[in-house]
Design a protein around this motif. Structure first.
Motif, PDB file in Angstrom:
ATOM      1  N   LYS A 150      -7.572  61.002  26.864  1.00 40.98           N
ATOM      2  CA  LYS A 150      -7.146  60.253  25.684  1.00 40.98           C
ATOM      3  C   LYS A 150      -7.051  58.763  25.985  1.00 40.98           C
ATOM      4  O   LYS A 150      -7.417  57.918  25.154  1.00 40.98           O
ATOM      5  N   LEU A 151      -6.543  58.432  27.167  1.00 43.02           N
ATOM      6  CA  LEU A 151      -6.452  57.024  27.539  1.00 43.02           C
ATOM      7  C   LEU A 151      -7.838  56.402  27.667  1.00 43.02           C
ATOM      8  O   LEU A 151      -8.046  55.227  27.320  1.00 43.02           O
ATOM      9  N   ALA A 152      -8.796  57.178  28.158  1.00 45.93           N
ATOM     10  CA  ALA A 152     -10.166  56.669  28.292  1.00 45.93           C
ATOM     11  C   ALA A 152     -10.759  56.366  26.924  1.00 45.93           C
ATOM     12  O   ALA A 152     -11.453  55.352  26.738  1.00 45.93           O
ATOM     13  N   ILE A 153     -10.490  57.237  25.951  1.00 43.84           N
ATOM     14  CA  ILE A 153     -10.998  57.001  24.594  1.00 43.84           C
ATOM     15  C   ILE A 153     -10.380  55.726  24.022  1.00 43.84           C
ATOM     16  O   ILE A 153     -11.063  54.925  23.369  1.00 43.84           O
ATOM     17  N   LEU A 154      -9.078  55.542  24.269  1.00 41.69           N
ATOM     18  CA  LEU A 154      -8.427  54.311  23.813  1.00 41.69           C
ATOM     19  C   LEU A 154      -9.184  53.090  24.298  1.00 41.69           C
ATOM     20  O   LEU A 154      -9.493  52.171  23.534  1.00 41.69           O
ATOM     21  N   PHE A 213     -17.106  56.851  16.871  1.00 42.13           N
ATOM     22  CA  PHE A 213     -16.107  57.806  17.372  1.00 42.13           C
ATOM     23  C   PHE A 213     -15.721  58.750  16.230  1.00 42.13           C
ATOM     24  O   PHE A 213     -14.635  58.615  15.642  1.00 42.13           O
ATOM     25  N   PRO A 214     -16.562  59.689  15.899  1.00 43.59           N
ATOM     26  CA  PRO A 214     -16.319  60.523  14.710  1.00 43.59           C
ATOM     27  C   PRO A 214     -15.088  61.421  14.819  1.00 43.59           C
ATOM     28  O   PRO A 214     -14.498  61.767  13.795  1.00 43.59           O
ATOM     29  N   ASP A 215     -14.686  61.789  16.023  1.00 46.34           N
ATOM     30  CA  ASP A 215     -13.547  62.693  16.197  1.00 46.34           C
ATOM     31  C   ASP A 215     -12.259  61.957  16.546  1.00 46.34           C
ATOM     32  O   ASP A 215     -11.273  62.578  16.959  1.00 46.34           O
ATOM     33  N   LEU A 216     -12.257  60.656  16.404  1.00 43.09           N
ATOM     34  CA  LEU A 216     -11.108  59.851  16.804  1.00 43.09           C
ATOM     35  C   LEU A 216      -9.938  60.052  15.828  1.00 43.09           C
ATOM     36  O   LEU A 216     -10.095  59.897  14.620  1.00 43.09           O
ATOM     37  N   THR A 217      -8.790  60.438  16.352  1.00 44.96           N
ATOM     38  CA  THR A 217      -7.598  60.624  15.507  1.00 44.96           C
ATOM     39  C   THR A 217      -6.441  59.734  15.926  1.00 44.96           C
ATOM     40  O   THR A 217      -5.504  59.522  15.156  1.00 44.96           O
ATOM     41  N   VAL A 218      -6.517  59.203  17.138  1.00 45.43           N
ATOM     42  CA  VAL A 218      -5.378  58.478  17.670  1.00 45.43           C
ATOM     43  C   VAL A 218      -5.080  57.204  16.867  1.00 45.43           C
ATOM     44  O   VAL A 218      -3.939  56.753  16.796  1.00 45.43           O
ATOM     45  N   PHE A 219      -6.124  56.635  16.212  1.00 46.94           N
ATOM     46  CA  PHE A 219      -5.922  55.400  15.460  1.00 46.94           C
ATOM     47  C   PHE A 219      -5.937  55.642  13.946  1.00 46.94           C
ATOM     48  O   PHE A 219      -6.187  54.719  13.168  1.00 46.94           O
ATOM     49  N   GLU A 220      -5.639  56.870  13.540  1.00 47.47           N
ATOM     50  CA  GLU A 220      -5.712  57.192  12.121  1.00 47.47           C
ATOM     51  C   GLU A 220      -4.758  56.318  11.306  1.00 47.47           C
ATOM     52  O   GLU A 220      -5.073  55.890  10.185  1.00 47.47           O
ATOM     53  N   ARG A 221      -3.592  56.047  11.861  1.00 45.69           N
ATOM     54  CA  ARG A 221      -2.632  55.209  11.131  1.00 45.69           C
ATOM     55  C   ARG A 221      -3.179  53.806  10.934  1.00 45.69           C
ATOM     56  O   ARG A 221      -3.021  53.206   9.856  1.00 45.69           O
ATOM     57  N   GLN A 222      -3.830  53.269  11.944  1.00 48.61           N
ATOM     58  CA  GLN A 222      -4.403  51.933  11.816  1.00 48.61           C
ATOM     59  C   GLN A 222      -5.539  51.923  10.795  1.00 48.61           C
ATOM     60  O   GLN A 222      -5.707  50.962  10.030  1.00 48.61           O
ATOM     61  N   PHE A 223      -6.339  53.010  10.788  1.00 54.69           N
ATOM     62  CA  PHE A 223      -7.439  53.074   9.830  1.00 54.69           C
ATOM     63  C   PHE A 223      -6.906  53.151   8.399  1.00 54.69           C
ATOM     64  O   PHE A 223      -7.448  52.515   7.485  1.00 54.69           O
ATOM     65  N   GLU A 224      -5.840  53.937   8.189  1.00 55.47           N
ATOM     66  CA  GLU A 224      -5.243  54.015   6.861  1.00 55.47           C
ATOM     67  C   GLU A 224      -4.677  52.662   6.439  1.00 55.47           C
ATOM     68  O   GLU A 224      -4.807  52.247   5.275  1.00 55.47           O
ATOM     69  N   ALA A 225      -4.063  51.978   7.397  1.00 48.99           N
ATOM     70  CA  ALA A 225      -3.543  50.640   7.092  1.00 48.99           C
ATOM     71  C   ALA A 225      -4.674  49.694   6.717  1.00 48.99           C
ATOM     72  O   ALA A 225      -4.549  48.866   5.807  1.00 48.99           O
ATOM     73  N   ASP A 244     -12.242  52.867  25.370  1.00 44.24           N
ATOM     74  CA  ASP A 244     -13.598  52.776  24.818  1.00 44.24           C
ATOM     75  C   ASP A 244     -13.580  52.163  23.420  1.00 44.24           C
ATOM     76  O   ASP A 244     -14.435  51.325  23.082  1.00 44.24           O
ATOM     77  N   VAL A 245     -12.622  52.577  22.595  1.00 39.87           N
ATOM     78  CA  VAL A 245     -12.531  52.051  21.244  1.00 39.87           C
ATOM     79  C   VAL A 245     -12.279  50.549  21.278  1.00 39.87           C
ATOM     80  O   VAL A 245     -12.927  49.759  20.576  1.00 39.87           O
ATOM     81  N   ILE A 246     -11.331  50.145  22.083  1.00 38.13           N
ATOM     82  CA  ILE A 246     -10.968  48.723  22.130  1.00 38.13           C
ATOM     83  C   ILE A 246     -12.108  47.886  22.685  1.00 38.13           C
ATOM     84  O   ILE A 246     -12.374  46.767  22.227  1.00 38.13           O
ATOM     85  N   GLU A 247     -12.838  48.443  23.653  1.00 39.64           N
ATOM     86  CA  GLU A 247     -14.000  47.732  24.185  1.00 39.64           C
ATOM     87  C   GLU A 247     -15.087  47.608  23.118  1.00 39.64           C
ATOM     88  O   GLU A 247     -15.734  46.552  22.989  1.00 39.64           O
ATOM     89  N   PHE A 248     -15.284  48.661  22.328  1.00 33.68           N
ATOM     90  CA  PHE A 248     -16.280  48.636  21.252  1.00 33.68           C
ATOM     91  C   PHE A 248     -15.923  47.569  20.206  1.00 33.68           C
ATOM     92  O   PHE A 248     -16.779  46.803  19.767  1.00 33.68           O
ATOM     93  N   VAL A 249     -14.638  47.527  19.821  1.00 39.35           N
ATOM     94  CA  VAL A 249     -14.204  46.558  18.823  1.00 39.35           C
ATOM     95  C   VAL A 249     -14.346  45.137  19.350  1.00 39.35           C
ATOM     96  O   VAL A 249     -14.738  44.216  18.621  1.00 39.35           O
TER      97      VAL A 249
END
Length: 1533
Positions: A403-407, A338-350, A409-414
């Motif tokens: 945006k909800l769909a991307i959410l 997900f190269p354009d993903l920004t919604v989880f930027e805070r989690q990635f920084e953490a 997708d990310v969680i399913e991928f993880v």
């Protein structure tokens, strides 16, 4: 209210109501009827089993008396309250005070003191000693006449409220109370606070609670004798500790300083920041008006075991922000996918920071948890909230969906990737963790190498660190049991960050104390306040920031030879300097405290105090003149928030709160606060302030001033609104169901007027078309006034058969001379008195003028079919009347032909229980022959002559009888008086054959056919009198009711009629009771009062509607009106009585009964019963004239309308005709205003969906306007008023359909199944099916999304529903947004008003859109069966056919001398207790017992159930056994 004498207990005729004693009217002992094994007897037997079980060894083991502590020790932690958990853990403080504690206590007695002592040194004991001393002084002062005062123990957190309360409650022998925000004390009034203060000597509370109390002037400083500040170092800035002192303590005038309370502060350090120690200490002393005191007494060294301190160094970590080696493989794969993903930027920084600080294993663990399915809804809510609260998003909802769909997708991928990254365990040597974690791991594995009782706390800075380290170290060594302890507050930075509730904190500490956890990873929450067990090892994984953190965390290591570990990064000069700095500051602080002389004066502190207070002087303060309540910048925000929360509302999508808008003016700020639309003021603007926070406080202050000016805040600055929903108001207005009083009961109708001889009598013919046990002859009841046509009713013959009693009043009176003596009246009187004498063994003084009514025989040819047109004189059996008048009895003589005795009615002169029909002459028997086999029992049975005589022994010896008289075969009569109920088994099987000699007996002139009818007379007259009294009740309230429903409305046939549970002391033979009528009457009452409230209050909102209506239809109002009308006199609460059916006013000469004037009869009635009867009368009035199946007409309901007006007695309902509602309604301007094209278009669209044409389209528009839509758009109000009206109308349509469709169902069943018909779930589906949802107008994006989601789910469920599910598919989907059912009800209300109050439009809507779904009500049984008690009842009765079961509960006295009692509940099946539970609540004990019973029997096949319990109930039922009252579904005792 009624006159006083109406409610006072009066003399009860115990003889009339008591058991029958043997007399002329009694049975012999062997003939006394035995009741069958009735419901009541079975209940008694079950009760005995239950109570025997309670005292059994098994039960006693569970119920044995325990001390309070033992109860806690035995209890499961998960089931205990927070306070019980705190108490269970042990709250002991040092038993014997040490020298330093006594010294500080003595000092605190003399002056305000701040005790500075290490953590664990027993500061709380000093506070306990001071509190005890203060209370002793207070008691002396009160004894001398002083005003009461109270002590406050103030803490900085809710956690400490519970903890310190447990300590004080254990160690102080006076009443202590605790108060915190969770107690909803924001809404307490002055009276409740006053009660709390008067009932207790000490209050443990958060400081904010006391500050609010002082602000509202619920208490003043003069009423407080001691203030204890726990962790006193918090007293600075705007902390509530500081505000209490600044706003109230220091504001006392100089002359009142003596009334200030003593202050005692406790802290491990007087400073908690990097400031100058001396200056901070002086400021703290100044603010608290105290002197700091400490000690260097050696006893302190003995009490506190100081740990040895060590430094554990770890290799330097990567620097923050470099990113070097801190991105894990999992994180790289997510970014690549997900190269354009920004919604989880805070989690990635953490994750980057966690990898740097703790290592890659912890970072992946964090990511897998943070991006898990359980966190998805939290992220979705955040996105939705951000979207809907932003600028107008109309037409852009697809962006949110993307945006909800991307959410997802990310969680399913993880989720798919996590097995690759989390399946391997932590590997310390392979670089999975940082050097810091590796060093800690090495050290802890050394400490927990072998089993030990040691406990360790590892202090960290972040919550996430505590969680991750606990997970990482979980399997570090088999002897280390890890847990984590973090704060209860909401995470500020991370949506995925979990917190622990206060309860979870307490449970974690309980596990730590027991040793279930021996290594606890904790944030600063474990540094201060919480009662953490003493530890052997404390590690500062993350280094402290202040000296007080260092002191407090070190203070947790108090065991002998304990260690305190500083973890320091190699080469980190900041860490090294911080370690040195805190040690230096601690030493300076201790030297400062120890150097303070005891007798110093705080003169220099006055300058500090002036500086502190000067900062507050330019902030406005308002003091209420009357009460002294104070409004400040410090409390204005809280006051305004509390006011907004109290604004009356209906259910809304979000909680209301004030909204602040801050703007800058140069270097200063100004704020405006905007209140919700339904608030009395819309906004307020504050003054220019230097800080944004002050600007907001200023706006809140101005808003509060305006609210007070308009009197929306009272003299205590509390909201004058009372935010209570009508259901809550109903609780205040409800009467007590259990409360009973003794009330006078009418036993005779007014129509039985006596005292004069009548000139005419009106006849009512009584006959039995189905016949009686023997041949019968019709009889007539003659009364001074004509009786109404009364309904048929059943009597039950001795053989168990039922026979109808039919009565017909004749149209012509029987007239005779004025004196009555020269007419037929003497004959009628003679016949009536003869019936009482011969049939009922009662000899009265023969005064015809005192008779209430007369009896007369009719000719055998009389039939009731044509009697209504007959003259009574034509049908009277005149020959018999003449014979009665001229003959008292027929005496046997030797000349009497034997055959003339056959068919005669024979009466024993000395025993009223022995009456016979002679059936034959027995020529083969002589008087002194033995009594044949099979004869009914008698006192004497040596021979037939002895058998025939009931005289006592001496009289028998004197009697001489003819030895040649014939012997007769006879049938002994059972003489059942209450033939309104079936005979029991013993009565039916009683031996009836008899052999008699005629000479000792009275041979009655009455023919057996007449006697046969007269034997039924007690039951007949009892029921007739009940009908007449019920009709008189209806006449009193001015309504016309059919006698059947009138009597049912007044009938209470058990102790708990109307309570929808098993009947207690049920009385057979009373006919239908009031329960169904009360149910339908309650529905009409709600409808009538709703319409009147709506039409008479055009400017009121829905909340005010509810209150006005509730004041009319609440039980308390109905009860008050009924008592004023003396309605209680007419209630029928007693079944047939053998002593009350006789006519009144006659003097009894011989026989058992009342020989003097009758006493007043009273009955015990609950207040709710009387209120229920009012509703039942309304129901009777409604049913009498309602015409189901016909076109509705106003005349059908006007009778019921009058009943409502009479019984609510309110100016809000004065209608007596249907047109009165129409006349009272004044069309509002919005309804008749000019119609826009849009409104016309809406009317046309809706008419296609439901065939009704609106005359006022603006009224229709109102039905579709959501409360969120501003009024200014169309000047049309929202739907809430119409929804209030439509709700009642739809209830009426639904309930009446159920009522008529299921005439045999009880109110409980009707209520449960009505729930499906009027539920929001169903009406939401109706709204979608019709298409109404498309017309909803609102200004809420959230609502738009909710409606769209629900509609999609419902339509999909409808599409896939199978043919068998087409009617109830709507039950399978989520609950709809409440606006959807609301607009259905509002539409119904709008149609009703638009049609000029034509109820037909409501009925048509019901028929078209609702009725079809409920043709088969069985599919909705599960709507009611979710309750465990109901489910158990249905399982036992329906599935297993079992009748012999019961759910019981009993209160047991408390064992700890408290008012609280334990309740034991048990389920009994066929005399076996299969489940039981106990607790403080009967309701919940029953719930748990029902759950247990379900677990025990659910799943058994019917044959297995019968074998397990020996159940043959189904077989008994098929044989005609008695029905068993159902199990109660209400879990109240």
């Amino acid at each position: 209210m009624a006159e006083p004498d109406a409610l006072l207990p009066v003399a009860v005729d115990t003889e009339a109501l008591g058991s029958d004693r043997r007399d002329l009217d009694d049975y012999s002992e062997d003939e006394l009827p035995q009741a069958p094994k009735s419901v009541t007897e079975r209940r008694r037997a079950q009760k005995a089993i239950f109570e025997n079980w309670i005292i059994s060894d098994d039960a006693q083991e569970a119920l044995k008396p325990k001390t309070k502590a033992q109860k806690l020790i035995d209890a499961n932690d998960e089931e205990l309250s927070i306070q019980a958990l705190m108490t269970k853990q042990g709250t002991h403080i040092i038993k014997n005070a040490r020298q330093y504690q006594l010294e500080l206590f003595e000092r605190a007695k003399k002056q305000n003191t701040i005790a500075v002592l290490d953590t664990g040194s027993g500061k709380t004991l000093i506070a306990v000693l001071l509190l005890r001393w203060t209370i002793d002084q207070e008691l002396e002062r009160r004894a001398a006449g002083g005003e009461p005062k109270i002590a406050f123990f103030l803490v900085a957190s809710v956690t400490l409220v519970f903890q310190q309360f447990a300590v004080l409650e254990t160690n102080i022998d006076h009443k202590v109370a605790r108060v915190c925000g969770a107690d909803n004390c924001d809404n307490w009034n002055k009276a409740k606070w006053a009660t709390l203060f008067s009932d207790n000597k000490i209050i443990v509370a958060t400081a904010e609670i006391l500050h609010q109390c002082l602000s509202h002037s619920y208490i003043t400083m003069k009423q407080i004798n001691l203030l204890v500040f726990d962790e006193a170092h918090h007293a600075k800035g705007d902390h509530p500790y500081a505000r209490i002192i600044k706003d109230f303590y220091l504001s006392e005038s100089a002359s009142d300083k003596a009334d200030r309370p003593r202050i005692f502060g406790m802290t491990a350090s007087p400073i908690d920041a990097k400031t100058d120690v001396v200056q901070a200490a002086n400021e703290l002393e100044s603010l608290l008006d105290c002197q700091i005191a400490t000690t260097d007494d050696m006893s302190l060294t003995d009490a506190i075991k100081r740990p040895s301190e060590h430094v554990l160094r770890y290799v330097t970590l990567p620097q923050k922000g470099t990113g070097t080696g801190t991105e894990t493989a999992l994180l790289r794969s997510i970014r690549a996918r997900f190269p354009d993903l920004t919604v989880f930027e805070r989690q990635f920084e953490a994750a980057h920071e966690i990898a740097r600080h703790l290592g890659r294993w912890c970072a992946d663990y964090y990511l897998i948890d943070a991006l898990s399915e359980r966190q998805l809804r939290r992220y979705e809510m955040q996105l939705e909230k951000k979207y809907y609260r932003g600028p107008s998003q109309e037409g852009k909802i697809s962006q949110l969906d993307d945006k909800l769909a991307i959410l997802r997708d990310v969680i399913e991928f993880v989720e798919k990737a996590q097995s690759q990254y989390s399946s391997i365990g932590i590997r310390i040597q392979d670089g999975d963790v940082s050097s810091k974690v590796a060093e800690l791991h090495w050290y802890l594995t050394q400490q927990f190498e072998r089993p030990s009782t040691h406990r360790c706390i590892v202090f960290v800075e972040a919550r996430q660190t505590a969680r991750l380290l606990a997970a990482a170290f979980k399997k570090a060594t088999e002897h280390m049991r890890c847990g984590f302890l973090i704060g209860a507050g909401a995470g500020l930075n991370d949506a995925s960050e979990d917190t622990l509730t206060f309860r979870q904190q307490v449970l974690t500490l309980a596990n730590f104390r027991r040793g279930d956890i021996n290594c606890l990873f904790a944030t600063s929450v474990a540094e201060e306040g919480l009662d953490v067990p003493d530890c052997n090892l404390v590690v500062r994984f993350d280094i402290y920031n202040t000296m007080i953190q260092y002191v407090q965390s070190r203070g947790r290591a108090r065991k002998e030879n304990s260690k305190f570990i500083h973890m320091i990064e190699t080469g980190n000069s900041i860490h090294t300097e911080l370690l040195s700095d805190v040690r230096t500051r601690e030493a300076v602080m201790r030297r400062f405290c120890q150097a303070l002389p005891e007798d110093r004066r705080l003169t220099a502190n006055e300058d500090h105090l002036e500086e502190l207070v000067a900062k507050e002087k330019n902030l406005r303060v308002y003091t209420e003149p009357v009460t002294g309540a104070k409004l400040t910048y410090g409390n204005a925000l809280a006051y305004l928030a509390n006011f907004v929360s109290a604004i009356p509302t209906t259910q809304t999508e979000e909680a209301m709160h004030p909204h602040y808008v801050v703007s800058n003016r140069g270097t200063k700020f100004i704020a405006e606060v905007i209140l919700p639309a339904n608030a009395p003021i819309t906004s307020a603007i504050g003054r220019l302030r230097t800080k944004k926070a002050l600007a907001k406080r200023s706006a809140a202050f101005e808003a509060c001033i305006e609210l007070r000016r308009k009197k929306y805040l009272d003299e205590h600055l509390m909201p004058t609104y009372q935010k209570k929903l009508p259901a809550m108001r109903n609780a205040l207005l409800a009467v007590n169901m259990k409360t009973t009083n003794q009330y006078v009961m009418r036993t005779k109708p007014i129509i039985w007027s006596v005292g004069t001889l009548p000139t005419e009598l009106w006849a009512t013919v009584i006959d039995f078309p189905q016949g009686l046990r023997h041949k019968h002859q019709p009889i007539a009841l003659l009364s001074r006034s004509p009786l109404p046509q009364l309904p048929e009713f059943r009597v039950y013959l001795d053989d168990g058969r039922a026979s109808n009693v039919v009565s017909r009043p004749l149209s012509k009176p029987l007239r005779f001379g004025g004196d009555g003596e020269s007419s037929i009246l003497p004959k009628l009187s003679a016949f009536t008195f003869r019936v009482f004498k011969d049939v009922f063994s009662k000899t009265y003084e023969e005064k015809p003028g005192q008779l209430s009514y007369w009896l007369a025989p009719l000719t055998q040819a009389t039939t009731v079919k044509w009697l209504s047109l007959s003259d009574p004189a034509e049908v009277l059996d005149m020959p018999l009347l003449d014979a009665i008048l001229t003959n008292d009895e027929y005496k046997w003589t030797p000349e009497t032909p034997a055959h003339s005795l056959v068919g005669r009615f024979l009466v024993d002169k000395w025993d009223g229980g022995r009456k016979y029909y002679a059936t034959a002459i027995c020529d083969n028997l002589a008087p002194f022959d033995p009594v044949p086999e099979g004869a009914a029992k008698a006192k004497w049975d040596d021979n037939i002559m002895q058998y025939s005589v009931s005289l006592w022994k001496k009289a028998r010896e004197r009697a001489v009888w003819d030895e040649n008289q014939p012997v007769m075969a006879a049938e002994k009569l059972l003489q059942r008086r209450n033939m309104l109920t079936s005979p029991d088994t013993k009565e039916s099987n009683m031996r009836r054959k008899a052999w008699l000699c005629p000479e000792p007996l009275r041979i009655s002139v009455l023919p057996t056919a007449v006697v046969e009818s007269c034997f039924v007379w007690p039951a007949i007259i009892h029921r007739i009198e009940s009908y007449l009294i019920a009709i008189e009740a209806c006449d009193m309230i001015g309504v016309d009711c059919e006698p059947t429903v009138a009597l049912a409305a007044m009938t209470k046939d058990s102790d708990n009629s109307g309570e929808q549970q098993e009947q207690v002391n049920f009385q057979h033979g009373m006919g239908d009771n009031y329960e169904r009528l009360e149910f339908i009457g309650d529905t009409f009452l709600k409808t009538a009062t709703t319409i009147s409230t709506f039409v008479q209050n055009p400017d009121s909102n829905e909340f005010e509607f509810h209150v006005k209506r509730m004041l009319m239809l609440c039980n308390q109002n109905l009860f008050d009106v009924a008592v004023n009308l003396r309605l209680y006199e007419y209630i029928r609460s007693m079944a047939f009585s053998r002593r009350l059916w006789y006519p009144e006013g006659l003097k009894l000469l011989e026989g058992k009964g009342r020989k003097d004037e009758p006493s007043v009869i009273v009955h015990a009635l609950g207040e709710k019963t009387i209120a229920d009867v009012c509703e039942a009368l309304i129901g009777a009035a409604y049913l009498t004239h309602d015409r189901p199946g016909e076109q509705w007409q106003p005349s059908h309901w006007e009778n019921a309308v009058r009943a409502v007006t009479k019984l609510v007695k309110s100016p809000d309902h004065t209608m007596v005709r249907w047109s009165d509602y129409i006349d009272a309604y004044v069309k509002p301007a919005y309804q008749t205003g000019e119609v826009s094209a849009s409104q016309k278009d809406l009317a046309q669209k809706v008419e296609l969906e439901h065939p009704y044409h609106f005359n006022y389209p603006r009224l229709l528009r109102s039905a579709f306007i959501h409360p969120s839509e501003p009024l200014m758009h169309e000047k049309v109000p929202n739907y809430q008023r119409l929804e209030f009206l439509g709700d009642a109308l739809l209830d009426m349509a639904s309930i009446t359909w159920l009522f008529y469709r299921f005439p045999d169902k009880d109110p409980q069943w009707l209520t449960e199944h009505k729930m499906a018909m009027v539920s929001n779930k169903f009406l939401g589906a109706v709204s979608v099916n019709i298409g109404f949802y498309k017309h909803l107008r609102h200004s809420s994006s959230i609502l738009q999304h909710q409606v769209a989601t629900y509609v999609a789910e419902l339509l999909e469920a409808k599409r896939v529903a199978t043919p068998s599910d087409t009617r109830d598919y709507w039950t399978t989907v989520s609950d709809p947004p409440k606006c959807l059912p609301d607009i259905v009800e509002a539409f119904i209300g709008a149609m009703f008003i638009d049609s000029n109050f034509d109820y037909n439009v409501v009925q048509q809507f019901f028929e078209k859109h609702i009725k079809w779904y409920f043709q088969d009500m069985a599919i909705y049984d599960t709507f009611a069966n979710n309750h465990p008690c109901t489910h158990l009842h249905n399982l036992l009765q329906a599935s297993y056919g079992c009748q012999e079961y019961r759910l019981m509960a009993k209160e047991l006295p408390g064992f700890d001398s408290t008012e609280r009692k334990e309740v034991v509940a048990a389920v009994i099946v066929h005399d076996e207790i299969i489940a039981h539970s106990k607790g403080l609540s009967g309701r919940y004990a029953k719930l748990r017992a029902a759950h247990g019973a379900l677990r025990a029997i659910e799943g058994l096949a019917p044959y297995e159930f019968r074998a397990r319990f020996g159940c043959n109930c189904q077989l008994q039922a098929e044989d005609g056994g008695d029905p068993i009252a159902p199990l109660p579904t209400d879990c109240n005792i």
